[in-house]
Design an enzyme around this catalytic site. Structure first.
Site, PDB file in Angstrom:
ATOM      1  N   ARG A 138      87.738  87.126  15.745  1.00  0.00           N
ATOM      2  CA  ARG A 138      87.891  88.289  14.791  1.00  0.00           C
ATOM      3  C   ARG A 138      87.925  87.453  13.436  1.00  0.00           C
ATOM      4  O   ARG A 138      87.597  87.987  12.278  1.00  0.00           O
ATOM      5  CB  ARG A 138      89.244  88.992  14.879  1.00  0.00           C
ATOM      6  CG  ARG A 138      89.098  89.934  16.003  1.00  0.00           C
ATOM      7  CD  ARG A 138      89.912  91.301  16.146  1.00  0.00           C
ATOM      8  NE  ARG A 138      91.590  90.729  16.040  1.00  0.00           N
ATOM      9  CZ  ARG A 138      92.182  90.451  17.070  1.00  0.00           C
ATOM     10  NH1 ARG A 138      91.838  90.863  18.316  1.00  0.00           N
ATOM     11  NH2 ARG A 138      93.381  90.145  16.924  1.00  0.00           N
ATOM     12  N   LYS A 150      98.336  94.325   6.973  1.00  0.00           N
ATOM     13  CA  LYS A 150      97.735  95.296   6.458  1.00  0.00           C
ATOM     14  C   LYS A 150      98.110  96.724   7.208  1.00  0.00           C
ATOM     15  O   LYS A 150      98.133  97.738   6.525  1.00  0.00           O
ATOM     16  CB  LYS A 150      96.146  95.184   6.212  1.00  0.00           C
ATOM     17  CG  LYS A 150      95.546  95.481   7.494  1.00  0.00           C
ATOM     18  CD  LYS A 150      94.006  95.090   7.396  1.00  0.00           C
ATOM     19  CE  LYS A 150      93.239  94.721   8.519  1.00  0.00           C
ATOM     20  NZ  LYS A 150      93.309  95.890   9.523  1.00  0.00           N
ATOM     21  N   ARG A 167      99.005  93.096  22.698  1.00  0.00           N
ATOM     22  CA  ARG A 167      97.745  93.511  22.814  1.00  0.00           C
ATOM     23  C   ARG A 167      96.626  92.778  23.471  1.00  0.00           C
ATOM     24  O   ARG A 167      96.826  91.638  23.356  1.00  0.00           O
ATOM     25  CB  ARG A 167      97.286  93.687  21.158  1.00  0.00           C
ATOM     26  CG  ARG A 167      97.484  95.035  20.270  1.00  0.00           C
ATOM     27  CD  ARG A 167      97.139  95.065  19.098  1.00  0.00           C
ATOM     28  NE  ARG A 167      95.589  94.477  18.667  1.00  0.00           N
ATOM     29  CZ  ARG A 167      95.261  94.771  17.379  1.00  0.00           C
ATOM     30  NH1 ARG A 167      96.019  95.303  16.458  1.00  0.00           N
ATOM     31  NH2 ARG A 167      94.290  94.601  17.247  1.00  0.00           N
ATOM     32  N   ARG A 187      84.042  97.402   7.433  1.00  0.00           N
ATOM     33  CA  ARG A 187      84.324  96.021   7.895  1.00  0.00           C
ATOM     34  C   ARG A 187      83.279  94.905   7.584  1.00  0.00           C
ATOM     35  O   ARG A 187      83.288  94.030   7.846  1.00  0.00           O
ATOM     36  CB  ARG A 187      84.573  96.074   9.431  1.00  0.00           C
ATOM     37  CG  ARG A 187      85.867  95.366   9.900  1.00  0.00           C
ATOM     38  CD  ARG A 187      85.927  95.498  11.260  1.00  0.00           C
ATOM     39  NE  ARG A 187      87.109  94.882  11.846  1.00  0.00           N
ATOM     40  CZ  ARG A 187      88.144  95.216  12.104  1.00  0.00           C
ATOM     41  NH1 ARG A 187      88.721  96.421  11.751  1.00  0.00           N
ATOM     42  NH2 ARG A 187      89.147  94.651  12.641  1.00  0.00           N
ATOM     43  N   ARG A 235     102.764  88.868  16.999  1.00  0.00           N
ATOM     44  CA  ARG A 235     102.418  90.112  17.421  1.00  0.00           C
ATOM     45  C   ARG A 235     102.055  90.096  18.930  1.00  0.00           C
ATOM     46  O   ARG A 235     102.319  91.078  19.765  1.00  0.00           O
ATOM     47  CB  ARG A 235     101.400  90.537  16.610  1.00  0.00           C
ATOM     48  CG  ARG A 235     100.780  91.824  17.014  1.00  0.00           C
ATOM     49  CD  ARG A 235      99.848  92.432  16.052  1.00  0.00           C
ATOM     50  NE  ARG A 235      98.611  91.910  16.411  1.00  0.00           N
ATOM     51  CZ  ARG A 235      97.513  92.230  15.559  1.00  0.00           C
ATOM     52  NH1 ARG A 235      97.442  92.925  14.456  1.00  0.00           N
ATOM     53  NH2 ARG A 235      96.392  91.757  15.778  1.00  0.00           N
TER      54      ARG A 235
HETATM   55  P1  AMP Z   1      92.070  96.184  14.227  1.00  0.00           P
HETATM   56  O1  AMP Z   1      93.060  97.023  14.665  1.00  0.00           O
HETATM   57  O2  AMP Z   1      91.480  96.893  12.582  1.00  0.00           O
HETATM   58  O3  AMP Z   1      92.394  95.005  14.148  1.00  0.00           O
HETATM   59  O4  AMP Z   1      90.742  96.642  15.353  1.00  0.00           O
HETATM   60  C1  AMP Z   1      90.723  95.969  16.491  1.00  0.00           C
HETATM   61  C2  AMP Z   1      89.228  96.042  17.076  1.00  0.00           C
HETATM   62  O5  AMP Z   1      88.733  97.347  16.782  1.00  0.00           O
HETATM   63  C3  AMP Z   1      88.329  95.243  16.436  1.00  0.00           C
HETATM   64  O6  AMP Z   1      88.469  93.701  16.751  1.00  0.00           O
HETATM   65  C4  AMP Z   1      86.997  95.760  16.540  1.00  0.00           C
HETATM   66  O7  AMP Z   1      86.486  95.547  18.098  1.00  0.00           O
HETATM   67  C5  AMP Z   1      87.334  97.245  16.741  1.00  0.00           C
HETATM   68  N1  AMP Z   1      87.060  97.976  15.281  1.00  0.00           N
HETATM   69  C6  AMP Z   1      88.071  98.204  14.317  1.00  0.00           C
HETATM   70  N2  AMP Z   1      87.587  98.682  13.243  1.00  0.00           N
HETATM   71  C7  AMP Z   1      85.969  98.571  13.337  1.00  0.00           C
HETATM   72  C8  AMP Z   1      85.142  98.720  12.682  1.00  0.00           C
HETATM   73  N3  AMP Z   1      85.256  99.313  11.318  1.00  0.00           N
HETATM   74  N4  AMP Z   1      83.698  98.234  12.982  1.00  0.00           N
HETATM   75  C9  AMP Z   1      83.737  97.840  14.073  1.00  0.00           C
HETATM   76  N5  AMP Z   1      84.561  97.720  14.852  1.00  0.00           N
HETATM   77  C10 AMP Z   1      85.736  97.837  14.613  1.00  0.00           C
END
Ligand code: AMP
Length: 198
Positions: A148, A17, A137, A92, A131
């Site tokens: 997650r 995504k 990361r 989310r 990744r």
């Molecule tokens: P992502 O890059 O979208 O996979 O996000 C990485 C991490 O950032 C997640 O595992 C959360 O710890 C935090 N995070 C990102 N977006 C959100 C959100 N909308 N609400 C809460 N935590 C978030």
């Protein structure tokens, strides 16, 4: 046909995504608003926000809703998001959907479409494994990935139902070449009358 679009892209981790979001946003001439990217940039820059979220992110947990929603409100209030945006990683959970509804409602706006990227679990796990090797990361450890995935299934999947009831979800097959998937998304959005800039 409208010249702008207010979009959300949703999918499990490893669904692609992030990559597709950037391509779609470019085609529409709108900014990507990725909460994960905003948090990562703050951690890198050593800001107070970064310090607040480091441990939470590394564990694969969610940053508190109020904090996350405040950051998104701020970002969407900037000029470049006035005519549209593509949200990646927010909302989310259903609490965040309510926050976003409230904010957009104040501006007389709604989301035009929710792009749901469908990828089988084995395929997304394989992409995540790659990744982790390529990007290194900090939250791509086996434990954080599992956390997650659980959160996605328990908290994020229900938001798709909410948006599906509004008739704005486009379920896209996320398996195939990068270009093929981008084309599928473009076709689904075009069918809604959402015109790409290029
Ligand atoms: P992502 O890059 O979208 O996979 O996000 C990485 C991490 O950032 C997640 O595992 C959360 O710890 C935090 N995070 C990102 N977006 C959100 C959100 N909308 N609400 C809460 N935590 C978030």
């Amino acid at each position: 046909m409208t010249a702008s679009a207010r979009l959300l892209i949703v999918g499990p981790q490893g669904s692609g995504k992030g990559t597709q979001g950037v391509l779609v946003a470019e085609a529409f001439g709108i900014p990507v608003v990725s909460t994960g990217d905003i948090f990562r940039a703050n951690i890198k820059a050593g800001t107070e926000l970064g310090q607040q979220v480091t441990a939470i992110m590394e564990a694969g947990d969610l940053v508190p809703d109020e904090l996350t929603s405040a950051i998104v409100r701020d970002r969407l209030s900037q000029d470049d998001a006035a005519n549209g945006f593509l949200l990646d990683g927010y909302p989310r959970n259903t609490a965040q959907v309510a926050h976003l509804d409230e904010f957009l409602g104040e501006r007389g706006e709604t989301l035009d479409a929710v792009i749901l990227l469908d990828v089988p679990r084995e395929e997304s796990l394989e992409r995540l494994r790659l990744r982790a090797i390529e990007q290194g990361r900090a939250d791509d450890t086996a434990e954080a990935i599992a956390k997650r995935l659980d959160i996605y299934e328990q908290e994020t999947a229900p938001i798709i139902e909410v948006y599906a009831e509004r008739g704005i979800v486009d379920r896209i097959d996320g398996v195939g070449s990068l270009e093929a998937i981008t084309e599928r998304i473009g076709a689904a959005l075009a069918a809604r009358g959402l015109a790409q800039r290029v």
